[in-house]
Motif scaffolding. Structure first.
Motif, PDB file in Angstrom:
ATOM      1  N   ASN A  67       0.826  -1.201   0.000  1.00 20.90           N
ATOM      2  CA  ASN A  67       0.000   0.000   0.000  1.00 20.90           C
ATOM      3  C   ASN A  67       0.866   1.259   0.000  1.00 20.90           C
ATOM      4  N   GLN A  68       1.941   1.253   0.784  1.00 19.76           N
ATOM      5  CA  GLN A  68       2.833   2.409   0.844  1.00 19.76           C
ATOM      6  C   GLN A  68       3.499   2.665  -0.511  1.00 19.76           C
ATOM      7  N   VAL A  69       3.978   1.618  -1.149  1.00 12.72           N
ATOM      8  CA  VAL A  69       4.654   1.765  -2.447  1.00 12.72           C
ATOM      9  C   VAL A  69       3.678   2.297  -3.497  1.00 12.72           C
ATOM     10  N   LEU A  70       2.480   1.740  -3.543  1.00 15.28           N
ATOM     11  CA  LEU A  70       1.505   2.185  -4.547  1.00 15.28           C
ATOM     12  C   LEU A  70       1.036   3.615  -4.272  1.00 15.28           C
ATOM     13  N   ASP A  71       0.891   3.997  -3.001  1.00 16.02           N
ATOM     14  CA  ASP A  71       0.542   5.386  -2.668  1.00 16.02           C
ATOM     15  C   ASP A  71       1.636   6.345  -3.124  1.00 16.02           C
ATOM     16  N   GLN A  72       2.887   5.977  -2.901  1.00 17.28           N
ATOM     17  CA  GLN A  72       3.997   6.819  -3.333  1.00 17.28           C
ATOM     18  C   GLN A  72       4.043   6.925  -4.855  1.00 17.28           C
ATOM     19  N   ALA A  73       3.715   5.840  -5.545  1.00 22.69           N
ATOM     20  CA  ALA A  73       3.691   5.872  -7.010  1.00 22.69           C
ATOM     21  C   ALA A  73       2.596   6.816  -7.509  1.00 22.69           C
ATOM     22  N   VAL A  74       1.433   6.769  -6.876  1.00 21.99           N
ATOM     23  CA  VAL A  74       0.343   7.675  -7.257  1.00 21.99           C
ATOM     24  C   VAL A  74       0.753   9.122  -6.994  1.00 21.99           C
ATOM     25  N   ASN A  75       1.435   9.380  -5.883  1.00 22.84           N
ATOM     26  CA  ASN A  75       1.911  10.731  -5.587  1.00 22.84           C
ATOM     27  C   ASN A  75       2.914  11.205  -6.639  1.00 22.84           C
ATOM     28  N   LEU A  76       3.781  10.308  -7.101  1.00 25.35           N
ATOM     29  CA  LEU A  76       4.725  10.677  -8.151  1.00 25.35           C
ATOM     30  C   LEU A  76       3.984  11.038  -9.440  1.00 25.35           C
ATOM     31  N   ILE A  77       2.966  10.255  -9.775  1.00 25.55           N
ATOM     32  CA  ILE A  77       2.178  10.528 -10.983  1.00 25.55           C
ATOM     33  C   ILE A  77       1.521  11.904 -10.878  1.00 25.55           C
ATOM     34  N   GLN A  78       0.993  12.231  -9.700  1.00 25.92           N
ATOM     35  CA  GLN A  78       0.346  13.529  -9.501  1.00 25.92           C
ATOM     36  C   GLN A  78       1.330  14.687  -9.623  1.00 25.92           C
ATOM     37  N   SER A  79       2.596  14.441  -9.366  1.00 26.66           N
ATOM     38  CA  SER A  79       3.595  15.513  -9.414  1.00 26.66           C
ATOM     39  C   SER A  79       4.105  15.801 -10.826  1.00 26.66           C
ATOM     40  N   VAL A  80       3.757  14.964 -11.786  1.00 25.79           N
ATOM     41  CA  VAL A  80       4.216  15.172 -13.170  1.00 25.79           C
ATOM     42  C   VAL A  80       3.359  16.267 -13.808  1.00 25.79           C
ATOM     43  N   PRO A  81       3.974  17.371 -14.234  1.00 24.51           N
ATOM     44  CA  PRO A  81       3.177  18.490 -14.750  1.00 24.51           C
ATOM     45  C   PRO A  81       2.471  18.211 -16.077  1.00 24.51           C
ATOM     46  N   ALA A  82       2.962  17.282 -16.875  1.00 26.73           N
ATOM     47  CA  ALA A  82       2.366  17.010 -18.187  1.00 26.73           C
ATOM     48  C   ALA A  82       1.160  16.087 -18.106  1.00 26.73           C
ATOM     49  N   ILE A  83       0.835  15.612 -16.890  1.00 29.74           N
ATOM     50  CA  ILE A  83      -0.226  14.618 -16.723  1.00 29.74           C
ATOM     51  C   ILE A  83      -1.184  15.064 -15.628  1.00 29.74           C
ATOM     52  N   GLN A  84      -2.471  14.810 -15.854  1.00 31.96           N
ATOM     53  CA  GLN A  84      -3.486  15.025 -14.824  1.00 31.96           C
ATOM     54  C   GLN A  84      -4.053  13.661 -14.433  1.00 31.96           C
ATOM     55  N   LEU A  85      -4.038  13.379 -13.152  1.00 28.68           N
ATOM     56  CA  LEU A  85      -4.592  12.123 -12.650  1.00 28.68           C
ATOM     57  C   LEU A  85      -6.095  12.293 -12.500  1.00 28.68           C
ATOM     58  N   LEU A  86      -6.855  11.500 -13.244  1.00 25.95           N
ATOM     59  CA  LEU A  86      -8.316  11.570 -13.179  1.00 25.95           C
ATOM     60  C   LEU A  86      -8.870  10.670 -12.081  1.00 25.95           C
ATOM     61  N   ARG A  87      -8.312   9.465 -11.977  1.00 27.60           N
ATOM     62  CA  ARG A  87      -8.839   8.483 -11.031  1.00 27.60           C
ATOM     63  C   ARG A  87      -7.760   7.450 -10.729  1.00 27.60           C
ATOM     64  N   SER A  88      -7.767   6.958  -9.504  1.00 27.18           N
ATOM     65  CA  SER A  88      -6.868   5.857  -9.151  1.00 27.18           C
ATOM     66  C   SER A  88      -7.608   4.891  -8.238  1.00 27.18           C
ATOM     67  N   ARG A  89      -7.238   3.635  -8.353  1.00 26.39           N
ATOM     68  CA  ARG A  89      -7.873   2.599  -7.530  1.00 26.39           C
ATOM     69  C   ARG A  89      -6.814   1.553  -7.189  1.00 26.39           C
ATOM     70  N   ILE A  90      -6.745   1.211  -5.894  1.00 28.52           N
ATOM     71  CA  ILE A  90      -5.792   0.211  -5.421  1.00 28.52           C
ATOM     72  C   ILE A  90      -6.574  -0.989  -4.931  1.00 28.52           C
ATOM     73  N   GLU A  91      -6.138  -2.181  -5.379  1.00 24.85           N
ATOM     74  CA  GLU A  91      -6.764  -3.442  -4.975  1.00 24.85           C
ATOM     75  C   GLU A  91      -5.694  -4.382  -4.467  1.00 24.85           C
ATOM     76  N   PHE A  92      -6.060  -5.272  -3.559  1.00 21.97           N
ATOM     77  CA  PHE A  92      -5.138  -6.275  -3.040  1.00 21.97           C
ATOM     78  C   PHE A  92      -5.657  -7.664  -3.376  1.00 21.97           C
ATOM     79  N   LEU A  93      -4.745  -8.535  -3.753  1.00 25.45           N
ATOM     80  CA  LEU A  93      -5.095  -9.914  -4.059  1.00 25.45           C
ATOM     81  C   LEU A  93      -4.471 -10.844  -3.041  1.00 25.45           C
TER      82      LEU A  93
END
Length: 93
Positions: A67-93
């Motif tokens: 969960n920590q790694v995926l949250d940090q990855a989503v935060n990195l995506i949000q910090s990229v100026p050329a991209i807008q994050l519309l939606r994210s979803r995390i699931e565990f198997l």
């Protein structure tokens, strides 16, 4: 063993061709792989210029670490100026 899957929907406002979109996504995918050791693939909207869906996968012994790694990855995506994050979803198997 815990497997975490994260699906992110992205908007690329400056994507005026599939080539421009691929350049932005390739850079993002490389950063995610190098920094977080994730498996990353474009899993949807591959024929649209300004929209993309990426799938990220992480495997670890503890779900808290996944969960920590995926949250940090989503935060990195949000910090990229050329991209807008519309939606994210995390699931565990």
């Amino acid at each position: 063993m815990t497997v975490g899957l994260c699906t992110v929907e992205l908007f690329i406002p400056d994507g005026h061709s599939l080539k421009e979109k691929r350049q932005v996504l390739q850079s993002l995918k490389t950063r995610l792989r190098d920094k977080f050791n994730l498996s990353v693939a474009e899993v949807g909207d591959q024929d649209l210029w300004q929209k993309a869906v990426l799938g990220l996968a992480c495997v670890a012994n503890e779900s808290a670490h996944v969960n920590q790694v995926l949250d940090q990855a989503v935060n990195l995506i949000q910090s990229v100026p050329a991209i807008q994050l519309l939606r994210s979803r995390i699931e565990f198997l």
